[in-house]
Design an enzyme around this catalytic site. Structure first.
Site, PDB file in Angstrom:
ATOM      1  CG  HIS A   1       5.374 -23.691  12.443  1.00 41.82           C
ATOM      2  ND1 HIS A   1       5.228 -23.679  11.082  1.00 41.82           N
ATOM      3  CD2 HIS A   1       5.534 -22.393  12.803  1.00 41.82           C
ATOM      4  CE1 HIS A   1       5.299 -22.433  10.635  1.00 41.82           C
ATOM      5  NE2 HIS A   1       5.482 -21.639  11.664  1.00 41.82           N
TER       6      HIS A   1
ATOM      7  CG  ASP B   1       1.849 -17.779  14.728  1.00 45.03           C
ATOM      8  OD1 ASP B   1       1.874 -17.541  13.504  1.00 45.03           O
ATOM      9  OD2 ASP B   1       2.808 -17.524  15.481  1.00 45.03           O
TER      10      ASP B   1
ATOM     11  CG  HIS C   1       9.173 -21.487   8.067  1.00 48.62           C
ATOM     12  ND1 HIS C   1       8.099 -20.979   8.747  1.00 48.62           N
ATOM     13  CD2 HIS C   1      10.211 -21.393   8.937  1.00 48.62           C
ATOM     14  CE1 HIS C   1       8.470 -20.603   9.958  1.00 48.62           C
ATOM     15  NE2 HIS C   1       9.753 -20.833  10.099  1.00 48.62           N
TER      16      HIS C   1
ATOM     17  CE  LYS D   1      12.219 -23.886  11.538  1.00 51.54           C
ATOM     18  NZ  LYS D   1      13.164 -22.774  11.573  1.00 51.54           N
TER      19      LYS D   1
ATOM     20  CG  PHE E   1      -3.353  -6.090  -1.078  1.00 51.97           C
ATOM     21  CD1 PHE E   1      -2.263  -6.092  -1.941  1.00 51.97           C
ATOM     22  CD2 PHE E   1      -3.113  -5.994   0.292  1.00 51.97           C
ATOM     23  CE1 PHE E   1      -0.964  -6.005  -1.458  1.00 51.97           C
ATOM     24  CE2 PHE E   1      -1.826  -5.904   0.782  1.00 51.97           C
ATOM     25  CZ  PHE E   1      -0.746  -5.913  -0.092  1.00 51.97           C
TER      26      PHE E   1
ATOM     27  NE  ARG F   1      -3.177  -2.503   2.590  1.00 50.07           N
ATOM     28  CZ  ARG F   1      -4.501  -2.597   2.564  1.00 50.07           C
ATOM     29  NH1 ARG F   1      -5.252  -1.528   2.699  1.00 50.07           N
ATOM     30  NH2 ARG F   1      -5.097  -3.758   2.433  1.00 50.07           N
TER      31      ARG F   1
HETATM   32  C1  BG6 Z   1       6.102 -18.207  12.076  1.00 45.05           C
HETATM   33  C2  BG6 Z   1       5.191 -17.694  13.152  1.00 45.05           C
HETATM   34  O1  BG6 Z   1       5.380 -18.983  11.160  1.00 45.05           O
HETATM   35  O2  BG6 Z   1       7.100 -19.022  12.677  1.00 45.05           O
HETATM   36  C3  BG6 Z   1       5.987 -16.902  14.164  1.00 45.05           C
HETATM   37  O3  BG6 Z   1       4.204 -16.858  12.573  1.00 45.05           O
HETATM   38  C4  BG6 Z   1       7.133 -17.722  14.711  1.00 45.05           C
HETATM   39  O4  BG6 Z   1       5.151 -16.459  15.219  1.00 45.05           O
HETATM   40  C5  BG6 Z   1       7.947 -18.324  13.573  1.00 45.05           C
HETATM   41  O5  BG6 Z   1       7.960 -16.856  15.463  1.00 45.05           O
HETATM   42  C6  BG6 Z   1       8.967 -19.306  14.074  1.00 45.05           C
HETATM   43  O6  BG6 Z   1       9.787 -19.696  13.006  1.00 45.05           O
HETATM   44  P1  BG6 Z   1      11.326 -19.993  13.223  1.00 45.05           P
HETATM   45  O7  BG6 Z   1      11.790 -20.480  11.900  1.00 45.05           O
HETATM   46  O8  BG6 Z   1      11.944 -18.706  13.648  1.00 45.05           O
HETATM   47  O9  BG6 Z   1      11.379 -21.036  14.278  1.00 45.05           O
END
Ligand code: BG6
Length: 501
Positions: free
Chosen positions: A251, A246, A189, A193, A92, A48
């Site tokens: 994760h 989150d 992600h 790892k 957007f 933006r």
């Molecule tokens: C992110 C979360 O997906 O992963 C964050 O939104 C978190 O809150 C982060 O801090 C942790 O990722 P990493 O790779 O730093 O362990």
């Protein structure tokens, strides 16, 4: 062998945000420095705020410098990256920026005299996804160069992928109207790892491990993602999201699936993803009535972390003074299949903990040994524990018992330790570098699936519903820098066990 990447266009929606600054730009910079990216490619930031191409490049330079400095590295090849960066200002929800993107992206195709593969990276807050997808489709940007004649486009979507099971389903439906599944790259992600990818190698390249990797030998598994950091400048994002969405939905579930999946038939994306989904489909959901017994939530108050006084969550920027968003979750779950039936899995995540540590602890059963009966090796303390250190001090260790040297026969717990640093003497590959490259070469193995997210959202949504039925939590209930709420200790101690981290 290093992958060969040809010229590409990456349009990053949310280019002035935290993710672009902390992860995407540094990853692009590092890939270019390693010689993996071609000299000419096009990254277009969309956001933006008003920027010119030039002022956007300056902003990105600052972010890369900051990241490099934190790793004691110098900025060496900035000019090479800089010339490939562009900016498109826009809201957007408006049509205009997309129309301008059509022209900008065609000018790139003309420069190269080819249809360049386009990546659309959604790094915005999730509430913008629907608008962006709608406009990508109506402007035909989603159809790539030639506007209809080519399908050389891919979309990368950051988590949280929806707010609950229903919104995740709607998002999937919308995605499916615009893209085929082979074009969709759902990012978690943690799946990429290095230490988490290694779980498969550890389990299946070392046959002896698999023989003891089941409910006959394993007593319980603890999966922990603790961060000493708070929410920083991400209050706007984190409020109303919370730790369950989150980190648990994605994760922690990524670590759980790698730990518990069966051996895939091959290295293909479909076999590996298929096995991940299969085990997630066996997650036993925690019903509303059970939530109060099996799930603990917490929110940090002010406290000391690393010798420094820090604010409580409710005092953070962009957070409501009476916020009920959880920054900590601990829960116990089961997987209903032959291999894992009866083994409790304890999952925990929290912000502002006493230290940052992500690890998986596998505690083995401790049957009485005839020979060592007099040593009374049956208690929890005497169990063998295999610890996968995801970060920091990446590695794997095994706690076992040895005869302490001496004239008397005494046993002592010792550790057998593998550490990446000593064994490989090189840095761990950053997960965003891996994800960007895999998306570019079209390998979806380390990306989440619609079905997998479907199962984890179902699990998480039931907990959210259970929380709705409970009286509002009495937050804050743990001090920053502490080990978390005392209810989390009770959760595991009720079972006669204790946290290993
Ligand atoms: C992110 C979360 O997906 O992963 C964050 O939104 C978190 O809150 C982060 O801090 C942790 O990722 P990493 O790779 O730093 O362990």
């Amino acid at each position: 062998m290093q992958p060969m990447i040809s010229t590409f266009v990456m349009v990053i929606f949310g280019a002035t945000g935290d993710l672009t600054a902390r992860k995407l730009m540094p990853a692009l910079y590092s890939l270019l420095e390693q010689g993996i990216l071609p000299d000419r490619f096009f990254v277009v930031g969309v956001a933006r705020r008003e920027f010119t191409h030039e002022s956007f490049r300056e902003l990105m330079k600052e972010t890369v410098i900051k990241e490099l400095r934190s790793k004691n590295l110098e900025l060496r090849i900035w000019e090479k990256l800089k010339k490939n960066l562009y900016y498109q200002q826009g809201f957007f929800e408006d049509k205009e920026p997309y129309e301008k993107l059509v022209d900008l992206l065609s000018s790139f195709d003309k420069e190269i005299a080819a249809c360049i593969t386009r990546f659309f990276y959604l790094a915005t807050p999730p509430q913008n996804y629907s608008q962006i997808l709608k406009h990508l489709s109506s402007s035909k940007l989603s159809e790539g160069c030639g506007q209809g004649s080519s399908k050389w486009t891919r979309v990368l979507i950051e988590k949280p992928f929806g707010k609950d099971q229903e919104t995740a389903r709607l998002l999937e439906e919308q995605l499916a109207r615009t893209f085929e599944d082979r074009q969709i790259y759902r990012i978690d992600h943690y799946l990429a790892k290095e230490t988490i990818q290694n779980i498969l190698a550890f389990r299946f390249a070392n046959r002896f491990v698999e023989d003891i990797w089941n409910n006959k030998h394993i007593d319980n598994v603890q999966i922990t993602l603790f961060e000493a950091g708070g929410i920083g400048n991400r209050g706007k994002f984190y409020e109303g999201v919370g730790a369950l969405r989150d980190a648990v939905q994605n994760h922690l579930m990524a670590m759980l699936s790698y730990t518990t999946m069966e051996e895939p038939a091959s290295f293909t994306a479909s076999d590996i993803r298929g096995e991940r989904v299969k085990v997630l489909s066996k997650l036993r959901c925690i019903e509303k009535e059970e939530v109060k017994n099996l799930v603990v939530r917490g929110q940090y108050g002010a406290g000391m972390v690393g010798g420094r006084q820090v604010a409580g969550y409710r005092e953070e920027k962009d957070v409501a003074f009476d916020s009920l968003t959880e920054t900590y979750v601990a829960l116990k779950l089961f997987i209903d299949n032959d291999c894992w039936s009866g083994v409790p899995f304890y999952l925990r995540t929290g912000k502002r903990m006493s230290k940052s540590a992500v690890q998986i602890d596998v505690q083995f059963k401790n049957p009485q040994s005839k020979l060592y009966r007099e040593f009374k090796l049956t208690s929890d303390e005497h169990a063998n524990v295999l610890t996968i250190r995801v970060q920091p001090k990446e590695g794997i260790s095994l706690k076992f018992f040895a005869k302490a040297p001496g004239l008397t026969y005494n046993l002592s717990p010792v550790n057998m330790d593998f550490s990446y640093l000593t064994s490989f003497k090189r840095d761990i590959t950053d997960s965003y570098e891996k994800l960007l490259i895999d998306a570019m070469v079209g390998d979806q193995t380390l990306f989440a699936t619609s079905a997998g997210f479907g199962h984890t959202w179902e699990f998480v949504t039931k907990i959210l519903k259970g929380w709705e039925k409970q009286p509002p939590p009495k937050f804050p209930n743990y001090e920053a820098g502490s080990a978390g709420p005392k209810e989390a200790d009770e959760l595991i101690e009720r079972d006669g066990r204790r946290w290993l981290l």
